[in-house]
Design an enzyme around this catalytic site. Structure first.
Site, mmCIF file in Angstrom:
data_model
loop_
_atom_site.group_PDB
_atom_site.id
_atom_site.type_symbol
_atom_site.label_atom_id
_atom_site.label_comp_id
_atom_site.label_asym_id
_atom_site.label_seq_id
_atom_site.Cartn_x
_atom_site.Cartn_y
_atom_site.Cartn_z
ATOM 1 N N SER A 1 -4.693 -1.947 -9.027
ATOM 2 C CA SER A 1 -4.716 -3.243 -8.142
ATOM 3 C C SER A 1 -5.553 -4.227 -8.713
ATOM 4 O O SER A 1 -6.430 -4.039 -9.768
ATOM 5 C CB SER A 1 -5.331 -2.818 -6.801
ATOM 6 O OG SER A 1 -5.719 -3.849 -6.081
ATOM 7 N N TYR B 1 -11.821 1.084 -1.856
ATOM 8 C CA TYR B 1 -10.734 0.832 -2.682
ATOM 9 C C TYR B 1 -10.990 0.151 -4.084
ATOM 10 O O TYR B 1 -10.390 0.870 -4.808
ATOM 11 C CB TYR B 1 -9.933 -0.256 -1.844
ATOM 12 C CG TYR B 1 -8.398 -0.588 -2.290
ATOM 13 C CD1 TYR B 1 -7.575 0.647 -2.044
ATOM 14 C CD2 TYR B 1 -8.190 -1.672 -2.925
ATOM 15 C CE1 TYR B 1 -6.163 0.257 -2.520
ATOM 16 C CE2 TYR B 1 -6.829 -1.764 -3.044
ATOM 17 C CZ TYR B 1 -5.945 -0.804 -3.159
ATOM 18 O OH TYR B 1 -4.588 -1.237 -3.543
HETATM 19 N N1 LIG Z 1 -0.249 -3.544 -0.329
HETATM 20 C C1 LIG Z 1 -0.872 -4.348 -1.388
HETATM 21 O O1 LIG Z 1 -1.280 -5.501 -1.404
HETATM 22 C C2 LIG Z 1 -1.174 -3.395 -2.776
HETATM 23 C C3 LIG Z 1 -1.762 -4.394 -3.739
HETATM 24 C C4 LIG Z 1 -2.158 -3.739 -4.915
HETATM 25 C C5 LIG Z 1 -2.013 -2.343 -5.015
HETATM 26 N N2 LIG Z 1 -1.444 -1.485 -3.925
HETATM 27 C C6 LIG Z 1 -1.211 0.097 -4.342
HETATM 28 O O2 LIG Z 1 0.293 0.251 -4.175
HETATM 29 C C7 LIG Z 1 0.408 1.372 -3.785
HETATM 30 C C8 LIG Z 1 1.344 1.606 -2.428
HETATM 31 O O3 LIG Z 1 0.791 0.760 -1.585
HETATM 32 P P1 LIG Z 1 1.687 0.240 -0.142
HETATM 33 O O4 LIG Z 1 1.348 -1.249 -0.170
HETATM 34 O O5 LIG Z 1 3.277 0.308 -0.861
HETATM 35 O O6 LIG Z 1 1.385 1.181 0.741
HETATM 36 P P2 LIG Z 1 2.165 2.007 1.679
HETATM 37 O O7 LIG Z 1 1.108 2.492 2.920
HETATM 38 O O8 LIG Z 1 3.376 1.330 2.176
HETATM 39 O O9 LIG Z 1 2.561 3.104 0.721
HETATM 40 C C9 LIG Z 1 1.430 4.249 0.351
HETATM 41 C C10 LIG Z 1 2.561 5.531 0.392
HETATM 42 O O10 LIG Z 1 1.553 6.633 0.015
HETATM 43 C C11 LIG Z 1 1.747 7.408 0.896
HETATM 44 N N3 LIG Z 1 0.361 8.484 0.789
HETATM 45 C C12 LIG Z 1 -0.875 8.191 1.428
HETATM 46 N N4 LIG Z 1 -1.494 9.100 1.286
HETATM 47 C C13 LIG Z 1 -0.715 10.169 0.562
HETATM 48 C C14 LIG Z 1 -1.166 11.591 0.161
HETATM 49 N N5 LIG Z 1 -2.364 12.243 0.279
HETATM 50 N N6 LIG Z 1 -0.089 12.454 -0.502
HETATM 51 C C15 LIG Z 1 1.043 11.855 -0.446
HETATM 52 N N7 LIG Z 1 1.271 10.348 -0.133
HETATM 53 C C16 LIG Z 1 0.477 9.705 0.532
HETATM 54 C C17 LIG Z 1 1.947 6.958 2.231
HETATM 55 O O11 LIG Z 1 2.488 7.862 3.213
HETATM 56 C C18 LIG Z 1 2.773 5.812 1.964
HETATM 57 O O12 LIG Z 1 4.173 6.100 2.191
HETATM 58 C C19 LIG Z 1 -1.048 2.027 -3.468
HETATM 59 O O13 LIG Z 1 -1.453 2.811 -4.398
HETATM 60 C C20 LIG Z 1 -1.754 0.637 -3.090
HETATM 61 O O14 LIG Z 1 -3.150 0.934 -3.477
HETATM 62 C C21 LIG Z 1 -1.106 -2.273 -2.851
#
Ligand SMILES: NC(=O)c1ccc[n+]([C@@H]2O[C@H](COP(=O)([O-])OP(=O)(O)OC[C@H]3O[C@@H](n4cnc5c(N)ncnc54)[C@H](O)[C@@H]3O)[C@@H](O)[C@H]2O)c1
Length: 263
Positions: free
Chosen positions: A154, A168
């Site tokens: 991120s 985070y």
């Molecule tokens: N949303 C943002 O703005 C953003 C920005 C930068 C990076 N990210 C990163 O992108 C990735 C996806 O995020 P997102 O926004 O799609 O979130 P999201 O919550 O839609 O997806 C994350 C997924 O991870 C799963 N998860 C959580 N804990 C888990 C575990 N212990 N075992 C297995 N699965 C698990 C959740 O059930 C979910 O399906 C993450 O790593 C997040 O840090 C997100």
């Protein structure tokens, strides 16, 4: 040594045909987009989450792209779950070529009030979970002397932010260094380890931030392109880092961030 480029290589450099990918966190916003992107470019995809039911839509997306899909339940922070994930993938497809570690969580609190259990949970899923998946796919890739690992970081790993990211941001900083460490350690096995680091994008998780007028302004003021990312913005990066086009690229953090870390 022949220096002219083979046209066949150029034609197929982004192809994932006959590849098998694992995408953790496949039910989430980014996981769904990346799984779909890899499938459209030719890969069969194993998607994982803690609850199988939540994976049904992404399985349909992969199949609609004409590829095979397999949904497996796996908590990435639990080593025996991750071992079973690798075993079940090999049983179903005979191999694995690509791992994308999308599963992750975010919790925001002022640092001085951060409940330590919540802080630890972020570390367990984002750092330990990423490491466990890399560790166990690494064993398979070492045998094959080939493999592509894409971690998800991120922009919060690049610099601090006033929005309460003591867990985070720290966890994603660790993901960046883990990516470089594994890239260095496993280069001798022709394993590529790179990371995609998006800026904030719309998901149910970030809705609270993006719908808060004041916070929205803080976030947008840091993105030169002036908008939040879309999940689809990261698909090209994932296909590139999974494909032969990136065979000589390892240990890189690819920011998909509208220019955030450039200025
Ligand atoms: N949303 C943002 O703005 C953003 C920005 C930068 C990076 N990210 C990163 O992108 C990735 C996806 O995020 P997102 O926004 O799609 O979130 P999201 O919550 O839609 O997806 C994350 C997924 O991870 C799963 N998860 C959580 N804990 C888990 C575990 N212990 N075992 C297995 N699965 C698990 C959740 O059930 C979910 O399906 C993450 O790593 C997040 O840090 C997100």
């Amino acid at each position: 040594m022949e220096s002219r480029v083979d046209l066949n290589y150029v034609r197929n450099m982004f192809s994932l045909a006959n590849k098998v990918a694992i995408v953790t966190g496949g039910a989430g916003a980014l996981g769904q987009a990346i799984a779909q992107g890899l499938a459209v470019h030719g890969a069969d995809v194993v998607v994982t989450g803690r609850t199988l039911k939540t994976l049904e839509p992404v399985v349909k997306d992969i199949e609609a792209a004409g590829r095979k899909a397999l949904a497996l339940s796996c908590d990435v922070a639990v080593e025996k779950d991750v071992e079973a994930l690798m075993r079940d993938t090999l049983n179903a497809f005979g191999t694995v070529d690509i791992l994308v570690t999308v599963a992750g969580i975010a919790k925001r609190f002022p640092a001085e009030e951060f409940p330590i259990d919540e802080w630890q949970q972020v570390m367990d899923i984002n750092v330990r979970g990423t490491f466990l998946c890399c560790k166990h796919v690494g064993k398979i890739f070492k045998e094959k002397k080939k493999g592509k690992i894409i971690t998800i970081s991120s922009v919060r790993a690049f610099a601090g932010h006033p929005g309460g990211y003591a867990a985070y941001g720290t966890s994603k900083g660790a993901v960046n260094l883990l990516t470089k460490q594994l890239a260095t350690e496993w280069a001798k096995y022709s394993i590529n380890v790179n990371s995609i680091a998006p800026c904030i994008f719309w998901t149910p998780l970030t809705q609270e931030v993006l719908e808060n007028e004041q916070l929205y302004k803080v976030f947008m003021s840091r993105i030169p392109m002036g908008r939040a990312a879309l999940t689809q913005d990261s698909i090209g990066a994932a296909v590139y880092l999974a494909s032969p086009a990136s065979d000589f690229v390892t240990g890189q953090i690819l920011y998909v961030d509208g220019g955030t870390v450039a200025g």
